[in-house]
Design an enzyme around this catalytic site. Structure first.
Site, mmCIF file in Angstrom:
data_model
loop_
_atom_site.group_PDB
_atom_site.id
_atom_site.type_symbol
_atom_site.label_atom_id
_atom_site.label_comp_id
_atom_site.label_asym_id
_atom_site.label_seq_id
_atom_site.Cartn_x
_atom_site.Cartn_y
_atom_site.Cartn_z
ATOM 1 N N LYS A 222 -41.804 -36.000 -19.263
ATOM 2 C CA LYS A 222 -42.221 -37.038 -20.226
ATOM 3 C C LYS A 222 -41.567 -36.848 -21.586
ATOM 4 O O LYS A 222 -41.566 -37.738 -22.420
ATOM 5 C CB LYS A 222 -43.737 -37.088 -20.353
ATOM 6 C CG LYS A 222 -44.353 -35.870 -20.971
ATOM 7 C CD LYS A 222 -45.857 -36.057 -21.089
ATOM 8 C CE LYS A 222 -46.514 -34.721 -21.305
ATOM 9 N NZ LYS A 222 -47.274 -34.443 -22.371
ATOM 10 N N GLY B 62 -35.677 -29.364 -20.318
ATOM 11 C CA GLY B 62 -35.517 -28.038 -20.940
ATOM 12 C C GLY B 62 -36.827 -27.492 -21.472
ATOM 13 O O GLY B 62 -36.962 -26.299 -21.703
ATOM 14 N N ALA C 38 -46.055 -38.372 -15.579
ATOM 15 C CA ALA C 38 -46.459 -38.403 -14.167
ATOM 16 C C ALA C 38 -47.973 -38.207 -14.053
ATOM 17 O O ALA C 38 -48.558 -37.451 -14.823
ATOM 18 C CB ALA C 38 -45.740 -37.309 -13.406
ATOM 19 N N GLY D 50 -50.462 -12.274 -35.354
ATOM 20 C CA GLY D 50 -49.356 -11.299 -35.411
ATOM 21 C C GLY D 50 -48.880 -10.945 -34.022
ATOM 22 O O GLY D 50 -48.662 -9.780 -33.698
ATOM 23 N N TYR E 133 -46.195 -12.380 -30.623
ATOM 24 C CA TYR E 133 -44.750 -12.553 -30.436
ATOM 25 C C TYR E 133 -44.142 -13.469 -31.499
ATOM 26 O O TYR E 133 -43.210 -13.112 -32.202
ATOM 27 C CB TYR E 133 -44.480 -13.184 -29.065
ATOM 28 C CG TYR E 133 -44.403 -12.221 -27.915
ATOM 29 C CD1 TYR E 133 -45.512 -11.478 -27.527
ATOM 30 C CD2 TYR E 133 -43.229 -12.072 -27.190
ATOM 31 C CE1 TYR E 133 -45.438 -10.612 -26.453
ATOM 32 C CE2 TYR E 133 -43.146 -11.207 -26.112
ATOM 33 C CZ TYR E 133 -44.248 -10.484 -25.744
ATOM 34 O OH TYR E 133 -44.166 -9.636 -24.683
ATOM 35 N N GLU F 286 -53.634 -10.882 -38.801
ATOM 36 C CA GLU F 286 -53.882 -10.597 -37.380
ATOM 37 C C GLU F 286 -55.327 -10.134 -37.225
ATOM 38 O O GLU F 286 -55.775 -9.238 -37.935
ATOM 39 C CB GLU F 286 -52.889 -9.512 -36.906
ATOM 40 C CG GLU F 286 -53.201 -8.872 -35.572
ATOM 41 C CD GLU F 286 -53.324 -9.853 -34.414
ATOM 42 O OE1 GLU F 286 -52.418 -10.674 -34.231
ATOM 43 O OE2 GLU F 286 -54.359 -9.815 -33.713
ATOM 44 N N HIS G 87 -18.411 3.980 -24.780
ATOM 45 C CA HIS G 87 -18.663 4.490 -26.126
ATOM 46 C C HIS G 87 -17.815 3.692 -27.113
ATOM 47 O O HIS G 87 -16.645 3.432 -26.826
ATOM 48 C CB HIS G 87 -18.269 5.965 -26.208
ATOM 49 C CG HIS G 87 -18.390 6.535 -27.590
ATOM 50 N ND1 HIS G 87 -19.597 6.891 -28.136
ATOM 51 C CD2 HIS G 87 -17.449 6.789 -28.548
ATOM 52 C CE1 HIS G 87 -19.406 7.340 -29.369
ATOM 53 N NE2 HIS G 87 -18.105 7.293 -29.640
HETATM 54 P P1 NAI Z 1 -49.418 -14.145 -28.713
HETATM 55 O O1 NAI Z 1 -50.461 -14.136 -27.679
HETATM 56 O O2 NAI Z 1 -48.200 -13.326 -28.569
HETATM 57 O O3 NAI Z 1 -50.069 -13.675 -30.104
HETATM 58 C C1 NAI Z 1 -51.162 -14.311 -30.680
HETATM 59 C C2 NAI Z 1 -51.755 -13.357 -31.712
HETATM 60 O O4 NAI Z 1 -52.711 -14.039 -32.468
HETATM 61 C C3 NAI Z 1 -52.442 -12.153 -31.100
HETATM 62 O O5 NAI Z 1 -51.972 -11.006 -31.744
HETATM 63 C C4 NAI Z 1 -53.915 -12.421 -31.393
HETATM 64 O O6 NAI Z 1 -54.681 -11.229 -31.539
HETATM 65 C C5 NAI Z 1 -53.834 -13.193 -32.686
HETATM 66 N N1 NAI Z 1 -54.946 -14.071 -32.984
HETATM 67 C C6 NAI Z 1 -55.605 -14.880 -32.122
HETATM 68 N N2 NAI Z 1 -56.553 -15.589 -32.794
HETATM 69 C C7 NAI Z 1 -56.445 -15.242 -34.102
HETATM 70 C C8 NAI Z 1 -57.134 -15.624 -35.301
HETATM 71 N N3 NAI Z 1 -58.096 -16.547 -35.280
HETATM 72 N N4 NAI Z 1 -56.754 -15.052 -36.470
HETATM 73 C C9 NAI Z 1 -55.748 -14.125 -36.502
HETATM 74 N N5 NAI Z 1 -55.088 -13.720 -35.400
HETATM 75 C C10 NAI Z 1 -55.431 -14.270 -34.222
HETATM 76 O O7 NAI Z 1 -49.080 -15.683 -28.972
HETATM 77 P P2 NAI Z 1 -47.916 -16.380 -29.791
HETATM 78 O O8 NAI Z 1 -47.291 -15.452 -30.757
HETATM 79 O O9 NAI Z 1 -48.546 -17.626 -30.319
HETATM 80 O O10 NAI Z 1 -46.872 -16.723 -28.685
HETATM 81 C C11 NAI Z 1 -47.230 -17.644 -27.660
HETATM 82 C C12 NAI Z 1 -46.618 -17.284 -26.347
HETATM 83 O O11 NAI Z 1 -45.241 -17.496 -26.370
HETATM 84 C C13 NAI Z 1 -46.889 -15.890 -25.930
HETATM 85 O O12 NAI Z 1 -47.630 -15.962 -24.740
HETATM 86 C C14 NAI Z 1 -45.554 -15.278 -25.670
HETATM 87 O O13 NAI Z 1 -45.556 -14.719 -24.401
HETATM 88 C C15 NAI Z 1 -44.582 -16.430 -25.736
HETATM 89 N N6 NAI Z 1 -43.441 -16.040 -26.531
HETATM 90 C C16 NAI Z 1 -42.553 -15.153 -26.020
HETATM 91 C C17 NAI Z 1 -41.484 -14.739 -26.765
HETATM 92 C C18 NAI Z 1 -40.544 -13.745 -26.205
HETATM 93 O O14 NAI Z 1 -40.569 -13.514 -25.001
HETATM 94 N N7 NAI Z 1 -39.748 -13.081 -27.013
HETATM 95 C C19 NAI Z 1 -41.255 -15.241 -28.114
HETATM 96 C C20 NAI Z 1 -42.262 -16.138 -28.560
HETATM 97 C C21 NAI Z 1 -43.306 -16.528 -27.777
#
Ligand code: NAI
Length: 439
Positions: free
Chosen positions: A33, A37, A109, A167, A169, A189, A414
């Site tokens: 939709k 990507g 869909a 705080g 990812y 965080e 290296h």
């Molecule tokens: P996340 O799950 O990594 O982090 C969310 C953070 O917010 C946690 O540390 C949590 O304790 C905190 N939190 C939750 N509620 C809160 C509140 N009310 N006040 C303050 N802190 C709070 O989720 P994020 O960073 O939003 O990323 C989303 C998704 O995207 C993740 O599941 C991640 O796997 C994926 N992602 C992966 C990346 C990579 O592989 N390099 C890069 C960016 C995202």
């Protein structure tokens, strides 16, 4: 006409499933939709890493002794470049669809039953249905017009000050990048550490680096209220007030299970996720789910892997997912990458003893390789420049049942960052060349 499969969603999970099925000669349609990507290519992984690369390059020159940097970035121009780059990538996927005969249907869909999907005016019939609808950002009611990942990645001007709620990812990756671009960044965080769930040994070098960049990190901090009068005011439960030009809310994502008739299937769920078995099959015959909507970890490479497995099963080749060497990468500074499990033993090598890293003006980080009691590699945790490019060597070691000596005796070029990984492995059965102890 009855399709062998209809795939809902053309993000990494959906487009990969569709291409894999078509590669096996089956008739497949994919419905999207928004943009082919999905979140990753358009609004997440790809543009965010482009921004991080830019911020790292600027900070690298700025921090290098003897360099004077006189930049006047034009982010409107950069955004145009970014979208043209993203369009190349997504256009490439559409070209592959054409090349393999995947039918792309733009539109929303709705699932009517396990064999019928409505897109616009048309009701389409399928043998198999694949749900690849991804995830959406978690929101907090009453927090107003804060930025989410899509908004911040479309910025035209670097905010002078930025409060990031969460705080995890995204918070750490983009907080680091915007700090390098000149924002005064504060990360709030609620848990007692940033990147909760990630090993402390891997997080602490990144915490030190954030401090040296001037990023303020407030842990065990809960946000009570976000208001806006021109600038934003973020009130914490302990009474602290933070003022900022922009606020990024990044407190996790939730699976996208609403608004497309999923309820008509009466699938078994696993919390908010669609429950699947190791074949990526749901509780309803002929219905599969892949990627974020089918469970943690919500990572694009897990979606690609799910897609392979689901496509094989749909095409009659039984296959099961096995996530034992799943890599995780955080594009922090330095990058954190880990895979596998911690095992019973560890061997360590410091990044400070790696020549290539020093030549990049970085002495922060460690290579940690984990083993079981018999010496087989079970995983690794790497905090090093470009560790994202090295971690697959360890995943391969885990998958192939290698020991420390197998990595240690393999000639690594290296000077490279990957030599440090070899030296960490070497330390498991002898001594690393460039570090005393190491065991
Ligand atoms: P996340 O799950 O990594 O982090 C969310 C953070 O917010 C946690 O540390 C949590 O304790 C905190 N939190 C939750 N509620 C809160 C509140 N009310 N006040 C303050 N802190 C709070 O989720 P994020 O960073 O939003 O990323 C989303 C998704 O995207 C993740 O599941 C991640 O796997 C994926 N992602 C992966 C990346 C990579 O592989 N390099 C890069 C960016 C995202």
């Amino acid at each position: 006409m009855r399709y062998d499969a209809i795939v809902i969603g053309a993000g990494p999970g959906g487009y990969a499933t569709a291409i894999r099925i078509a590669q096996k000669g089956k008739k497949v349609l994919v419905a999207e939709k928004d943009r082919v990507g999905g979140e990753c290519l358009n609004y997440g992984c790809i543009p965010s890493k482009a921004l991080i690369e830019l911020a790292n390059s600027i900070a690298y020159l700025r921090d290098m002794p003897g360099m004077k940097l006189d930049l006047s970035p034009d982010f409107e121009e950069w955004q145009k470049w970014k979208w043209s780059m993203v369009n190349k990538l997504t256009g490439g996927v559409e070209t592959l669809f054409k090349a393999y005969g995947v039918e792309l249907r733009k539109g929303s869909a709705t699932i009517l039953d396990r064999n019928t999907v409505r897109i616009g005016e048309n009701e389409l019939e399928c043998e198999n249905l694949v749900i690849a609808t991804g995830s959406v950002p978690a929101t907090i009611a009453g927090f107003g017009d804060v930025w989410y990942n899509r908004d911040i990645l479309d910025f035209k001007k670097v905010p002078e000050s930025l409060v990031i709620i969460g705080g995890g990812y995204i918070g750490i990756e983009l907080g680091t990048a915007f700090s390098k671009l000149g924002s005064k960044v504060t990360v709030v965080e609620m848990m007692d550490s940033i990147l909760p769930g990630v090993d402390r040994d891997l997080v602490s070098p990144v915490e030190r680096k954030l401090k040296s960049l001037g990023v303020e990190v407030k842990t065990s901090a809960r946000v009570k209220e976000v208001t806006r009068q021109g600038t934003f005011t973020v009130k914490l439960e302990d009474g602290t007030e933070l003022n900022a030009e922009n606020v990024l809310l990044t407190v996790g994502r939730r699976p996208n299970t609403e608004g497309f008739g999923l309820e008509n299937l009466k699938l078994e769920m696993n919390g908010r996720f669609i429950k699947t078995d190791s074949r990526k099959a749901t509780s309803v015959q002929g219905v599969y789910a892949v990627g974020d909507v089918s469970g943690e970890p919500m990572l694009a490479h897990k979606a690609y892997y799910d897609a392979d497995v689901a496509a094989d099963n749909i095409c009659g080749e039984e296959r099961h997912v096995e996530y034992k060497a799943m890599p995780f990468v955080i594009y922090s500074d330095p990058e954190i990458s880990y895979t596998g499990t911690k095992g019973e033993k560890v061997s360590v090598f410091p990044v400070a003893a790696n020549g290539r890293s020093l030549g990049m003006n970085n002495s922060v980080g460690t290579y940690r390789v984990y083993y079981d009691s018999s010496g087989y590699i079970t995983g690794a945790g790497l905090v090093a420049p470009h560790s994202s490019e090295m971690i697959s060597e360890v995943s391969l070691a885990v998958e192939a049942g290698l020991m420390g000596m197998d990595l240690g005796l393999t000639i690594h070029p290296h000077p490279t960052i990957s030599e440090g990984l070899r030296e960490a492995a070497e330390a498991s059965y002898g001594k690393a060349l460039h570090f005393k102890s190491g065991r």
